[in-house]
Write an enzyme that holds these catalytic residues in place. Structure first.
Site, PDB file in Angstrom:
ATOM      1  CE  LYS A 170       1.952   6.206  -0.964  1.00 22.33           C
ATOM      2  NZ  LYS A 170       0.745   5.677  -0.247  1.00 22.33           N
ATOM      3  CD  GLU A 245       8.663   4.540  13.587  1.00 22.50           C
ATOM      4  OE1 GLU A 245       8.673   3.357  14.005  1.00 22.50           O
ATOM      5  OE2 GLU A 245       7.667   5.256  13.605  1.00 22.50           O
ATOM      6  CB  CYS A 279       5.130   1.677  15.570  1.00 26.25           C
ATOM      7  SG  CYS A 279       5.397   3.436  15.689  1.00 26.25           S
ATOM      8  CD  GLU A 369       4.025  -3.304  14.572  1.00 31.85           C
ATOM      9  OE1 GLU A 369       4.241  -3.367  13.362  1.00 31.85           O
ATOM     10  OE2 GLU A 369       4.327  -2.327  15.275  1.00 31.85           O
TER      11      GLU A 369
HETATM   12  P1  NAD Z   1       2.496  -0.506   4.637  1.00 26.11           P
HETATM   13  O1  NAD Z   1       3.918  -0.651   4.996  1.00 26.11           O
HETATM   14  O2  NAD Z   1       1.977  -1.282   3.470  1.00 26.11           O
HETATM   15  O3  NAD Z   1       2.143   1.042   4.340  1.00 26.11           O
HETATM   16  C1  NAD Z   1       2.892   2.149   4.795  1.00 26.11           C
HETATM   17  C2  NAD Z   1       3.112   3.142   3.658  1.00 26.11           C
HETATM   18  O4  NAD Z   1       3.902   2.519   2.641  1.00 26.11           O
HETATM   19  C3  NAD Z   1       1.830   3.596   2.949  1.00 26.11           C
HETATM   20  O5  NAD Z   1       1.941   4.935   2.534  1.00 26.11           O
HETATM   21  C4  NAD Z   1       1.791   2.687   1.733  1.00 26.11           C
HETATM   22  O6  NAD Z   1       1.045   3.222   0.669  1.00 26.11           O
HETATM   23  C5  NAD Z   1       3.260   2.601   1.379  1.00 26.11           C
HETATM   24  N1  NAD Z   1       3.634   1.427   0.582  1.00 26.11           N
HETATM   25  C6  NAD Z   1       3.043   0.207   0.542  1.00 26.11           C
HETATM   26  N2  NAD Z   1       3.672  -0.588  -0.326  1.00 26.11           N
HETATM   27  C7  NAD Z   1       4.694   0.122  -0.850  1.00 26.11           C
HETATM   28  C8  NAD Z   1       5.728  -0.166  -1.786  1.00 26.11           C
HETATM   29  N3  NAD Z   1       5.834  -1.359  -2.373  1.00 26.11           N
HETATM   30  N4  NAD Z   1       6.626   0.795  -2.082  1.00 26.11           N
HETATM   31  C9  NAD Z   1       6.559   2.008  -1.484  1.00 26.11           C
HETATM   32  N5  NAD Z   1       5.601   2.337  -0.599  1.00 26.11           N
HETATM   33  C10 NAD Z   1       4.694   1.404  -0.267  1.00 26.11           C
HETATM   34  O7  NAD Z   1       1.647  -0.837   5.925  1.00 26.11           O
HETATM   35  P2  NAD Z   1       0.102  -1.314   6.018  1.00 26.11           P
HETATM   36  O8  NAD Z   1      -0.210  -2.418   5.049  1.00 26.11           O
HETATM   37  O9  NAD Z   1      -0.736  -0.120   5.945  1.00 26.11           O
HETATM   38  O10 NAD Z   1       0.093  -1.945   7.479  1.00 26.11           O
HETATM   39  C11 NAD Z   1       0.522  -3.290   7.673  1.00 26.11           C
HETATM   40  C12 NAD Z   1       1.257  -3.463   8.988  1.00 26.11           C
HETATM   41  O11 NAD Z   1       2.393  -2.591   9.028  1.00 26.11           O
HETATM   42  C13 NAD Z   1       0.483  -3.093  10.238  1.00 26.11           C
HETATM   43  O12 NAD Z   1      -0.343  -4.109  10.673  1.00 26.11           O
HETATM   44  C14 NAD Z   1       1.597  -2.809  11.207  1.00 26.11           C
HETATM   45  O13 NAD Z   1       2.084  -3.992  11.766  1.00 26.11           O
HETATM   46  C15 NAD Z   1       2.660  -2.197  10.355  1.00 26.11           C
HETATM   47  N6  NAD Z   1       2.633  -0.719  10.426  1.00 26.11           N
HETATM   48  C16 NAD Z   1       3.545  -0.108  11.209  1.00 26.11           C
HETATM   49  C17 NAD Z   1       3.517   1.270  11.332  1.00 26.11           C
HETATM   50  C18 NAD Z   1       4.503   2.004  12.160  1.00 26.11           C
HETATM   51  O14 NAD Z   1       4.219   3.111  12.613  1.00 26.11           O
HETATM   52  N7  NAD Z   1       5.696   1.482  12.366  1.00 26.11           N
HETATM   53  C19 NAD Z   1       2.553   2.020  10.666  1.00 26.11           C
HETATM   54  C20 NAD Z   1       1.625   1.361   9.854  1.00 26.11           C
HETATM   55  C21 NAD Z   1       1.694   0.011   9.757  1.00 26.11           C
END
Ligand code: NAD
Length: 462
Positions: A170, A245, A279, A369
């Site tokens: 996903k 991660e 990250c 972050e």
């Molecule tokens: P997020 O955690 O919401 O999204 C990451 C993934 O998780 C996406 O595929 C999303 O669709 C999925 N997801 C979201 N809610 C979910 C749920 N309830 N259950 C299962 N899957 C779910 O991240 P975001 O909103 O896109 O970004 C927000 C913040 O997260 C960023 O500002 C950053 O600080 C952090 N981030 C970190 C990384 C990393 O590489 N560690 C990557 C992206 C974002």
């Protein structure tokens, strides 16, 4: 932009039952460039069933054959490298040269490394009177973010397939197009139907349904700490394996004996790369008080060079979030020496390369972050103070140490609570284990350590 209007399920593109769609937006001009299905819980269920049905066959496939499919996957990705770079540029906004050099090239290298590891790994070993088999964990749910959209997919799917697991992916809703390209490459590589499945969809709908599905044995997630925490709690309650991660707030420690100009310039480049959406970015630069003013001036000059060279952030929400952090930095008393919260362009989700001086360790911008092109420069008194500051966040993903003498840098690095440290600008190694101490995550990706995450042992005693 080319897009499939289906999900990749059991070896074919099929319409999603949900009937919902996601608009994919180009962050440079805010225009919709494609539409993809927003899968629902029924679609996720169908994908998990397909992966489960394919598991016994794939798990029993000889490692040499799995290695051959991964080698073909590497080649199929390499054949699409220009299309991959153009797609990431369109949906993430990264400059094309960066998409070619990083977003396309790194995943091709990682896929190749797992073709190699699948061929060489000892899936069976002798320990005294036991034979230990390394068996696949089972059905893997891979939930990935948008910041390195193909790398994060390959860093999960390639080791899972090498191990003999089957996968439901996903990908992030902002970057589904490169995930569709990846599914095409998997198909062309001759990976059997059901071994890999792709469901595009929203996090709280498709992501959550996948993470909670009883037919999944391991959830591998990369993204925000908030979502990671929920996934870990759900997986914990179901006694299911989980790999996380999460975020970082990595320290770039410049010791007094270092080449200051080089350390600052490389440090600024590290933060501005991918518009700060990394990250492992070294978002806190730690400088000795005697060199502080000089370092701030060097960082200001370096940041100015990035003015027009970095891309936008991925979406309006991230732009607003990063601008909010910049405003908070100013409000808490940090000194803005480059950039600022005002967007540099009217259209597109851009944020100026920003540098803060006089940042103290307890400030929000030194603790949380930001995920944008924002560097905080902090002052330290002596080495012990630098270590306290470096280790003084909830995160521990990466970091850097610079010193005139490599042994001095290594001695400092050994005391840092973090999963990776680059010594005097050391280069990214796609075979080195990547992952976090503390709240930066659970488990490791890449190389042999990344493969081990998808294996479980069975010991037979004789
Ligand atoms: P997020 O955690 O919401 O999204 C990451 C993934 O998780 C996406 O595929 C999303 O669709 C999925 N997801 C979201 N809610 C979910 C749920 N309830 N259950 C299962 N899957 C779910 O991240 P975001 O909103 O896109 O970004 C927000 C913040 O997260 C960023 O500002 C950053 O600080 C952090 N981030 C970190 C990384 C990393 O590489 N560690 C990557 C992206 C974002």
């Amino acid at each position: 932009m080319k897009a499939h209007d289906g999900i990749y399920l059991d070896g074919a593109w099929r319409p999603a039952l949900s009937g919902e769609v996601i608009d994919v937006v180009d962050p440079v001009d805010e225009q919709v460039i494609a539409r993809v299905p927003a899968a629902g819980a029924e679609d996720v269920d169908a994908a998990v069933r397909a992966a489960r049905a394919a598991l016994p066959g794939w798990a029993a496939t000889a490692p040499a054959e799995r290695a051959a499919r991964l080698s073909a996957l590497r080649d199929a990705l390499a054949a699409r490298k220009d299309e991959i770079a153009e797609t990431v540029t369109a949906e993430l906004g990264a400059p094309l040269a960066f998409s070619q050099a990083v977003h396309a090239a790194v995943p091709i290298a990682v896929a190749g490394s797992y073709a190699d590891l699948a061929a060489r790994h000892a899936f069976e070993e002798k320990v005294g009177n036991s034979t230990v088999f390394h068996e696949p964990v089972g059905v893997v749910a891979a939930i990935t973010p948008w910041n390195y959209p193909l790398h994060q997919v390959v860093a999960k799917v390639a080791p899972a397939l090498a191990a003999g697991c089957t996968v439901v992916l996903k990908p992030a809703e902002d970057t589904p197009l490169v995930a569709q390209l990846f599914a095409e490459a998997v198909h062309d590589a001759g990976v059997p139907a059901g071994v890999f499945n792709l469901v595009t969809g929203l996090g709280p709908v498709a992501g959550q349904a996948l993470a909670e599905h009883p037919g999944v044995d391991l959830v591998s997630f990369t993204g925000s700490t908030a979502v990671g925490r929920t996934i870990a709690a759900t997986a914990g309650a179901a006694v299911k394996k989980v790999a996380l991660e999460l975020g970082g707030k990595s320290a770039n420690v410049i010791l007094p004996s270092a080449d200051l100009a080089k350390a600052v310039n490389v440090g600024v480049a590290n933060v501005m790369s991918n518009s700060g959406q990394t990250c492992s970015a070294w978002t806190r630069m730690l400088v000795h008080r005697d060199q502080y003013d000089e370092a701030v001036e060097l960082a200001r000059t370096a940041a100015a060079k990035y003015g027009d060279r970095i891309g936008p952030l991925v979406n309006a929400k991230q732009q607003a979030r990063v601008r909010g952090y910049i405003e908070k930095g100013v409000a808490e008393g940090a000194r803005l020496v480059a950039g600022g919260a005002e967007p540099p362009r009217e259209r597109g989700y851009f944020v100026s390369p920003t540098v803060f001086a006089d940042v103290t360790p307890e400030m929000t911008i030194a603790q949380e972050e930001i995920f944008g092109p924002v560097l905080s420069v902090l002052r330290y008194e002596d080495e012990e103070d630098a270590l306290r500051i470096a280790n003084g966040t909830v995160y521990g993903l990466a970091g850097a140490v610079w010193a005139g003498d490599e042994a001095e840098a290594v001695a400092f690095a050994r005391r840092m609570d973090t999963g990776q440290v680059d010594i005097n600008g050391g280069r990214f190694n796609p075979l080195a284990p990547f992952g976090g101490y503390k709240q930066s995550g659970v488990g490791r990706e890449l190389g042999a350590h990344g493969l081990a995450e998808y294996l479980q042992t069975k010991s037979l005693q004789f």
